[in-house]
Write an enzyme that holds these catalytic residues in place. Sequence first.
Site, short mmCIF file in Angstrom:
data_model
loop_
_atom_site.label_atom_id
_atom_site.label_comp_id
_atom_site.label_asym_id
_atom_site.label_seq_id
_atom_site.Cartn_x
_atom_site.Cartn_y
_atom_site.Cartn_z
N GLU A 34 0.87 -1.16 0.00
CA GLU A 34 0.00 0.00 0.00
C GLU A 34 0.92 1.22 0.00
O GLU A 34 1.80 1.32 0.87
CB GLU A 34 -0.87 -0.02 1.26
CG GLU A 34 -1.93 1.04 1.22
CD GLU A 34 -2.80 1.06 2.47
OE1 GLU A 34 -2.77 0.11 3.26
OE2 GLU A 34 -3.50 2.08 2.63
N ARG A 258 4.97 -12.99 9.52
CA ARG A 258 5.64 -11.74 9.24
C ARG A 258 6.95 -11.67 10.02
O ARG A 258 7.16 -12.39 10.99
CB ARG A 258 4.76 -10.55 9.58
CG ARG A 258 4.39 -10.41 11.04
CD ARG A 258 3.70 -9.08 11.32
NE ARG A 258 2.70 -8.74 10.33
CZ ARG A 258 2.70 -7.60 9.62
NH1 ARG A 258 3.63 -6.69 9.81
NH2 ARG A 258 1.77 -7.35 8.75
N LYS A 268 4.20 0.68 9.43
CA LYS A 268 4.37 1.98 8.77
C LYS A 268 3.71 3.09 9.56
O LYS A 268 4.20 4.22 9.59
CB LYS A 268 3.76 1.92 7.35
CG LYS A 268 4.68 1.27 6.35
CD LYS A 268 4.03 1.21 4.99
CE LYS A 268 3.04 0.09 4.92
NZ LYS A 268 2.46 -0.11 3.59
P1 ATP Z 1 2.52 -2.20 7.87
O1 ATP Z 1 1.75 -2.82 8.97
O2 ATP Z 1 3.95 -2.01 8.17
O3 ATP Z 1 1.89 -0.96 7.32
P2 ATP Z 1 1.36 -3.64 5.79
O4 ATP Z 1 1.17 -5.09 5.83
O5 ATP Z 1 0.18 -2.80 5.98
O6 ATP Z 1 2.53 -3.28 6.74
P3 ATP Z 1 1.59 -3.40 3.00
O7 ATP Z 1 2.14 -2.30 2.20
O8 ATP Z 1 0.14 -3.63 2.96
O9 ATP Z 1 2.06 -3.17 4.48
O10 ATP Z 1 2.38 -4.73 2.74
C1 ATP Z 1 2.86 -5.19 1.49
C2 ATP Z 1 3.24 -6.63 1.66
O11 ATP Z 1 4.30 -6.75 2.59
C3 ATP Z 1 2.08 -7.44 2.21
O12 ATP Z 1 1.99 -8.64 1.46
C4 ATP Z 1 2.46 -7.70 3.62
O13 ATP Z 1 1.94 -8.91 4.08
C5 ATP Z 1 3.98 -7.70 3.57
N1 ATP Z 1 4.55 -7.33 4.86
C6 ATP Z 1 4.31 -6.21 5.57
N2 ATP Z 1 4.96 -6.22 6.74
C7 ATP Z 1 5.65 -7.39 6.79
C8 ATP Z 1 6.51 -8.02 7.74
N3 ATP Z 1 6.80 -7.44 8.89
N4 ATP Z 1 7.03 -9.22 7.43
C9 ATP Z 1 6.74 -9.80 6.27
N5 ATP Z 1 5.94 -9.29 5.33
C10 ATP Z 1 5.40 -8.10 5.58
MG MG Z 2 -1.48 -2.86 4.75
#
Ligand code: ATP
Ligand code: MG
Length: 556
Positions: A34, A258, A268
């Site tokens: 995102e 994760r 984020k």
């Molecule tokens: P955040 O909680 O940091 O905002 P998010 O999951 O909302 O992370 P996205 O941009 O939606 O962030 O994530 C893009 C991809 O990265 C998704 O497939 C998500 O599952 C993966 N991802 C995000 N954080 C992690 C993590 N800590 N370990 C492994 N994969 C991750």
């Molecule tokens: Mg997300």
Amino acid sequence: MSEEKSLNFIEEIVEEDLRTGKHGGRVLTRFPPEPNGYLHIGHAKSICLNFGLAQQYNGKTNLRFDDTNPVTEDTEYVESIKKDIQWLGFQWAEELYTSDYFETLYSYAVELIKKGLAYVDDSTAEEIAAAKGTPTEPGVPTPYRDRSVTENLALFADMRAGKYKDGEKVLRAKIDLASPNMHLRDPLLYRIKHAHHHRTGNQWCIYPMYDFAHGQSDSIEKITHSICTLEFIPHRPLYDWCIDKLEIFPSKQYEFARLNMTYTVMSKRKLLQLVNEKFVESWDDPRMPTISGLRRRGYTPASIRNFCDKIGVQKRENMIDVSLLEFCIREDLNKTAWRRMAVLDPIKLVITNYPDGQIEDLVGENNPEVEGGEGSRIIPFSKELWIERDDFMEDAPKKFFRLGPGLSVRLKHAYIVTCNDFVKDENGKVTEVHCTYVPNSKSGEDTSGLKVKGTIHWISVPHAKEAEVRLYDRLFNDENPAAAENFKESINPASLHIVERAFIEPDLANATPGKGYQFIRLGYFTLDTHSTPEHLVFNRTVTLKDSWGKEVKKNG
Ligand code: ATP
Ligand code: MG
């Protein structure tokens, strides 16, 4: 990879699918960020997994910006995400945006309405939540659940046309209000949001929810393996339900744990707070666990990929020690960094028997770890040198193999010197150390027969360049800051120590950001991206040894 490794559970799934010809031998993954922040080391795990699988099985990976939330998204983030993925060493097949599918997703929603599988609900968010029941109690229908298809179609069209305000109506799937899975209790599919979108502008005022956008986008792209993190397990039945009811390409979702890392926050939302509230300088502050922060700190793409490889892919949540990441960069830089000398806390050493005005151009290999040394550089030597203050002790204890009255030491790449005298200022602070050198003890051509136990680094005073050097420590004192009620309470107030005036070898004026240097005995460093020729700035990437591990052992 040198050692034989057993397959992780996702590789097993892919190999099984290849064996059974499930997708005609095709592997297509996607990385779906995102664009609401910069990528962090957790994303690197997902990137290495998705792109790595595709590389391994002759497949491809799409980069899909999951941009269904107009309020938090921005093109700045899109650009940084692309840069970070490429820097990590990966290239996507196609650059795609969920917002490109808004029209298709809308038509999917209409299709569900026509099948009697979705309805417009006028209830407020609170009313919907209250009617949803609890995990132990079934939900109850709101008064709008049994609207006719015709009415739903008209209302949904009006939602799109902008007839309603934010929150006045939502579109919900009609599934099962008694389902033990709360995500199946008539989940929201669309919400009204009158907001400017970074790509579609003001074209839309209704936006699909994650659960309605993600699986369908996977399906539109014919993704074979849609890999996400464990918290999406309860969403999987809804993912499958949508695809099943819409009768579209059957992408499948698989979940892995994760990355969680000690002394680090990863979300984020939290990282954005650190930036906005000025706990750090920016998203790419070298203390941040962002890809851009790690890059600026001096981490290499190979070290991050290697880290992701080492931590592997699990089905259960766990916590990775940040020392493992540090181990990976040390391992890499030990092989690749060029050796240089720098003095962070200078004190002057005068060689009393060295001819005034004489200068010797000593030669030092750039990288003694590889054959040929990757070339060499000139290190000017003269009568007056800067050495580290703590390499001299007035009353040296027995095992102190550096300088003190009567003690001898080797100057790296140069001569053996013996301390005869020192000078103090009015406050009793040592300002100068006086030594004599042994002319036939020069490194590489030493015929003195003398043996000394210690070697210290130095910089010739008239040739020294000045630099600001930034020494970093962990950003949090708490091993698991994210678990605390307020993660900001455990911020380490001493996470950055600035040495305003260090002396460095003249050759370091040629350094470039990203190129790793070992300042001998001090650690690994790289030029900061904001450094200028007039004001050189170096960041310490990591110390030479894991001093934290030792601390813990000592105290624990
Ligand atoms: P955040 O909680 O940091 O905002 P998010 O999951 O909302 O992370 P996205 O941009 O939606 O962030 O994530 C893009 C991809 O990265 C998704 O497939 C998500 O599952 C993966 N991802 C995000 N954080 C992690 C993590 N800590 N370990 C492994 N994969 C991750
Ligand atoms: Mg997300």
